[in-house]
Scaffold this motif. Structure first.
Motif, mmCIF file in Angstrom:
data_model
loop_
_atom_site.group_PDB
_atom_site.id
_atom_site.type_symbol
_atom_site.label_atom_id
_atom_site.label_comp_id
_atom_site.label_asym_id
_atom_site.label_seq_id
_atom_site.Cartn_x
_atom_site.Cartn_y
_atom_site.Cartn_z
ATOM 1 N N MET A 1 0.843 -1.193 0.000
ATOM 2 C CA MET A 1 0.000 0.000 0.000
ATOM 3 C C MET A 1 0.882 1.248 0.000
ATOM 4 S SD MET A 1 -2.839 -1.728 0.194
ATOM 5 C CE MET A 1 -4.086 -0.472 0.377
ATOM 6 N N ASP A 2 0.309 2.324 -0.572
ATOM 7 C CA ASP A 2 1.024 3.600 -0.481
ATOM 8 C C ASP A 2 0.964 4.142 0.948
ATOM 9 O OD1 ASP A 2 1.814 3.996 -3.238
ATOM 10 O OD2 ASP A 2 -0.309 4.264 -3.677
ATOM 11 N N ALA A 3 -0.178 3.940 1.602
ATOM 12 C CA ALA A 3 -0.330 4.508 2.945
ATOM 13 C C ALA A 3 -1.321 3.673 3.750
ATOM 14 C CB ALA A 3 -0.830 5.948 2.856
ATOM 15 N N ILE A 4 -1.120 3.692 5.053
ATOM 16 C CA ILE A 4 -2.112 3.152 5.978
ATOM 17 C C ILE A 4 -2.437 4.244 6.978
ATOM 18 C CG2 ILE A 4 -0.354 2.124 7.502
ATOM 19 C CD1 ILE A 4 -2.420 -0.102 8.113
ATOM 20 N N VAL A 5 -3.728 4.422 7.251
ATOM 21 C CA VAL A 5 -4.196 5.473 8.149
ATOM 22 C C VAL A 5 -4.880 4.812 9.337
ATOM 23 C CG1 VAL A 5 -5.648 7.516 8.412
ATOM 24 C CG2 VAL A 5 -4.525 7.057 6.211
ATOM 25 N N PHE A 6 -4.239 4.846 10.493
ATOM 26 C CA PHE A 6 -4.873 4.365 11.724
ATOM 27 C C PHE A 6 -5.831 5.450 12.217
ATOM 28 C CE2 PHE A 6 -0.903 1.937 11.591
ATOM 29 C CZ PHE A 6 -1.394 0.647 11.771
ATOM 30 N N GLY A 7 -6.995 5.005 12.671
ATOM 31 C CA GLY A 7 -8.047 5.972 12.982
ATOM 32 C C GLY A 7 -8.708 6.474 11.714
ATOM 33 N N GLY A 8 -8.730 5.627 10.679
ATOM 34 C CA GLY A 8 -9.242 6.048 9.373
ATOM 35 C C GLY A 8 -10.716 6.386 9.366
ATOM 36 N N GLY A 9 -11.464 5.954 10.381
ATOM 37 C CA GLY A 9 -12.876 6.293 10.442
ATOM 38 C C GLY A 9 -13.167 7.525 11.259
ATOM 39 N N GLY A 10 -12.127 8.146 11.841
ATOM 40 C CA GLY A 10 -12.325 9.321 12.685
ATOM 41 C C GLY A 10 -12.469 10.595 11.882
ATOM 42 N N PHE A 11 -12.654 11.681 12.596
ATOM 43 C CA PHE A 11 -12.918 12.969 11.964
ATOM 44 C C PHE A 11 -11.778 13.399 11.038
ATOM 45 C CE2 PHE A 11 -12.687 17.722 12.503
ATOM 46 C CZ PHE A 11 -13.720 18.011 11.622
ATOM 47 N N ILE A 12 -10.539 13.364 11.548
ATOM 48 C CA ILE A 12 -9.392 13.714 10.702
ATOM 49 C C ILE A 12 -9.044 12.563 9.777
ATOM 50 C CG2 ILE A 12 -6.932 14.274 10.718
ATOM 51 C CD1 ILE A 12 -7.349 15.793 13.299
ATOM 52 N N LEU A 63 -0.283 -4.570 17.247
ATOM 53 C CA LEU A 63 -0.794 -4.651 15.877
ATOM 54 C C LEU A 63 -0.100 -5.763 15.098
ATOM 55 C CD1 LEU A 63 -0.807 -0.811 15.261
ATOM 56 C CD2 LEU A 63 -2.815 -2.233 15.638
ATOM 57 N N THR A 64 -0.880 -6.600 14.464
ATOM 58 C CA THR A 64 -0.333 -7.684 13.639
ATOM 59 C C THR A 64 -1.255 -7.907 12.450
ATOM 60 O OG1 THR A 64 -1.543 -9.370 14.897
ATOM 61 C CG2 THR A 64 0.709 -8.878 15.625
ATOM 62 N N GLY A 65 -0.689 -8.561 11.420
ATOM 63 C CA GLY A 65 -1.493 -8.995 10.286
ATOM 64 C C GLY A 65 -2.043 -7.876 9.433
ATOM 65 N N LEU A 66 -1.401 -6.729 9.418
ATOM 66 C CA LEU A 66 -1.887 -5.586 8.643
ATOM 67 C C LEU A 66 -1.100 -5.436 7.349
ATOM 68 C CD1 LEU A 66 -2.219 -3.004 11.558
ATOM 69 C CD2 LEU A 66 -4.049 -4.347 10.490
ATOM 70 N N PRO A 67 -1.700 -4.861 6.317
ATOM 71 C CA PRO A 67 -0.965 -4.653 5.062
ATOM 72 C C PRO A 67 0.177 -3.655 5.259
ATOM 73 C CG PRO A 67 -3.097 -3.556 4.991
ATOM 74 C CD PRO A 67 -3.094 -4.392 6.219
ATOM 75 N N GLU A 68 1.323 -3.962 4.681
ATOM 76 C CA GLU A 68 2.454 -3.039 4.787
ATOM 77 C C GLU A 68 2.204 -1.804 3.936
ATOM 78 O OE1 GLU A 68 5.683 -5.462 3.512
ATOM 79 O OE2 GLU A 68 5.769 -6.612 5.375
ATOM 80 N N ALA A 69 2.750 -0.696 4.389
ATOM 81 C CA ALA A 69 2.548 0.560 3.675
ATOM 82 C C ALA A 69 3.805 1.403 3.763
ATOM 83 C CB ALA A 69 1.361 1.323 4.260
ATOM 84 N N ARG A 70 4.039 2.153 2.697
ATOM 85 C CA ARG A 70 5.226 3.017 2.655
ATOM 86 C C ARG A 70 5.106 4.151 3.669
ATOM 87 N NH1 ARG A 70 6.500 6.677 -2.588
ATOM 88 N NH2 ARG A 70 4.314 7.125 -2.150
#
Length: 552
Positions: A1-12, A63-70
């Motif tokens: 992935m290009d990016a991973i966003v933790f808290g992706g469902g939040g306001f920001i 955190l485990t088992g997540l897609p890698e991201a740059r």
């Protein structure tokens, strides 16, 4: 992935996900709750989600088992006051450390970007409130820096101030809510209090630029042109048509007085400071990326419109354009299209324009509706007739003019004066053709009754209907219930009723009169379209049948 966003469902986080997807990046959004909340929001914004992967990620756990991201973004956390200390540390200390630990395992990691806070970074902010939120954020800031150095993770810190935009209902929003409800008698703090804001759209664009910038930097994201707090409150009060507080209460006094008296959360008081912040690096990066902040005063007004439309986060706003506009001396709440409306809908008492939402979904073409002056969300202004003239002045179409109850009067008078400007007139439960209601509803004590009694039951309205709940909530705003009673008294005057009955016999536009079979009988020889089983508000209870009677 290009990016991973933790808290992706939040306001920001969700705005950042939308920004990155809009730039063509492949994005993993880490959410803790239901993924459909994010995907539905993105769909509503018109965002192409073809390159989106939504994953379950609770940063309070390793955190485990997540897609890698740059690029790794941590926008997760718990922004709230009154938190339990253990709860605050789990979200704002342990959680960010889990993100750092996971980022250290990602091959080819370009950057970890962590969201801090404009007052919590080392060396920033004055007196601490000692609350669990601020304490956990400050501890988390130091811990993230130390762990990133230890593990060799390239880190950039972003420190936004109060982030405003649709969906932000905490922090400054609570002050705006008090202002709106007439519960802010004084400005907290000195006249020099600086409570800076920044728009969520700008924050998302700025964050998207950070991975390409040098690591190891801190950036304070705030609009230096934010008005000082007293000016900010005057700006919003003027926009919403409410009174602005003129007095000031020193922070020291607020700290000593009981919270039950002041309504002020002790954790929020340290944010009411005169401090300024080091924004130079953020401005330099923004200039290099071609970013500019939108006009802050305009954005504050747009945000205030959304807060009022959503009842400060308690209901879904009516879709479409809405907000305050100047009409005949009233800061009027307007929904829809003033230029090309197919239907103009005028609400009766004690409801506001939200009462038309069930019917509007059955109508074809653009609609226009508004809260009457001095009622609902609108501020007092000139006469109803003058107000309606100005409301419809921009119209380039010949709409069907629909009035309910008391609003049938101004609708009829407008149609009589301007038969060439309306295609037809629809009178729903016209008050001037029905028996005058109980005298006690037109007496001075009725204002208190309307504010305190179960009004929905009193009027035979469905109490669980969102449109009803939203409309009746306005009766608690200063002066609204009193003006409702005055309007009822004016409408019941014999001279007013006689004038409108005469106009009904002379008006030249097509007229449809709609009444519910369970409502008070309509006194007229004209043909009446009846809605079986409906009371005084058929557009609420039987919107499909009313739409049929409108010929839709």
């Amino acid at each position: 992935m290009d990016a991973i966003v933790f808290g992706g469902g939040g306001f920001i986080g969700r705005s950042l996900v939308a920004e990155l997807l809009g730039r063509g990046q492949s994005v993993a959004a880490g959410v803790r709750g239901r993924p459909e909340r994010l995907t539905t929001w993105l769909a509503d914004q018109g965002v192409d989600t073809g390159r989106l992967t939504v994953v379950t990620a609770d940063i309070s756990q390793p955190l485990t088992g997540l897609p890698e991201a740059r690029d790794v973004y941590n926008t997760a956390g718990n922004y709230a006051f009154g938190l339990d200390p253990a709860q605050a540390r789990a979200a704002n200390v342990a959680g960010p450390l889990h993100v750092v630990d996971w980022a250290a395992t990602v091959p080819g990691l370009r950057r970890l970007i962590h969201i801090g806070g404009y007052r919590i970074a080392e060396g920033q902010g004055g007196k601490s409130g000692g609350g669990a939120y601020e304490a956990s954020k400050k501890e988390g800031d130091k811990a993230v820096r130390a762990r990133a150095r230890e593990l060799g993770v390239p880190l950039t810190m972003a420190h936004p101030s109060t982030v405003i935009g649709p969906g932000q209902y905490i922090g400054l929003a609570s002050v705006v809510h008090d202002l709106w409800r007439g519960r802010l008698p004084a400005v907290p703090g000195s006249p020099e209090v600086f409570l800076p804001v920044v728009t969520v759209g700008y924050v998302a664009r700025f964050l998207a630029e950070l991975p390409a910038s040098p690591p190891g930097q801190d950036h304070w994201l705030l609009d230096d042109d934010t008005p000082l707090l007293p000016d900010l409150l005057r700006l919003l009060a003027g926009h919403m048509g409410v009174a602005a507080p003129r007095r000031h209460v020193p922070i020291g006094l607020l700290e000593r007085l009981p919270r039950a008296l002041t309504g002020a959360d002790p954790e929020t008081l340290p944010f009411l400071s005169t401090d300024r912040y080091p924004t130079a690096s953020a401005h330099a990066l923004a200039a290099g990326a071609g970013l500019s902040m939108p006009p802050v005063r305009e954005e504050l007004r747009h945000w205030a419109d959304h807060l009022v439309a959503s009842r400060f986060g308690t209901t879904e706003p009516w879709p479409g354009t809405q907000g305050f506009q100047d009409i005949a001396g009233s800061r009027t709440w307007v929904i829809g299209d003033r230029t090309r409306p197919a239907h103009v809908l005028l609400p009766g008492l004690p409801m506001n324009a939200d009462m038309w939402a069930p019917l509007a979904s059955h109508l074809k073409g653009p609609i226009l509706t508004a809260d009457l002056p001095g009622l609902g969300r609108s501020a007092p202004g000139e006469s109803l007739d003058r107000w309606l003239e100005e409301l419809l002045a921009p119209a380039e179409t010949r709409p069907v003019l629909v009035g309910h109850s008391l609003a049938c009067g101004p609708a009829l008078r407008f149609a009589a004066r301007h038969p060439d400007r309306v295609a037809g007139l629809v009178l729903v439960a016209p008050a001037f053709l029905q028996p005058v209601g109980p005298a006690y509803l037109r007496s001075a004590p009725a204002a208190a009754l309307l504010r305190r009694a179960p009004v929905a039951k009193l009027l035979g309205l469905p109490a669980d209907d969102p449109a009803v709940t939203a409309s009746l909530a306005d009766l608690e705003r200063p002066g609204v219930a009193r003006r409702v009673v005055k309007a009822l008294r004016t409408a019941a005057a014999p001279a007013n009723r006689a004038e409108l009955r005469h106009l009904l016999t002379t008006v030249t536009v097509p007229v449809t009169i709609i009444a519910g079979t369970a409502d008070a009988p309509v006194e007229t020889a004209l043909a009446t379209a009846q809605v079986t089983g409906a009371g005084h508000y058929p557009q609420l209870t039987h919107p499909d049948q009313v739409a049929d009677l409108l010929g839709v």
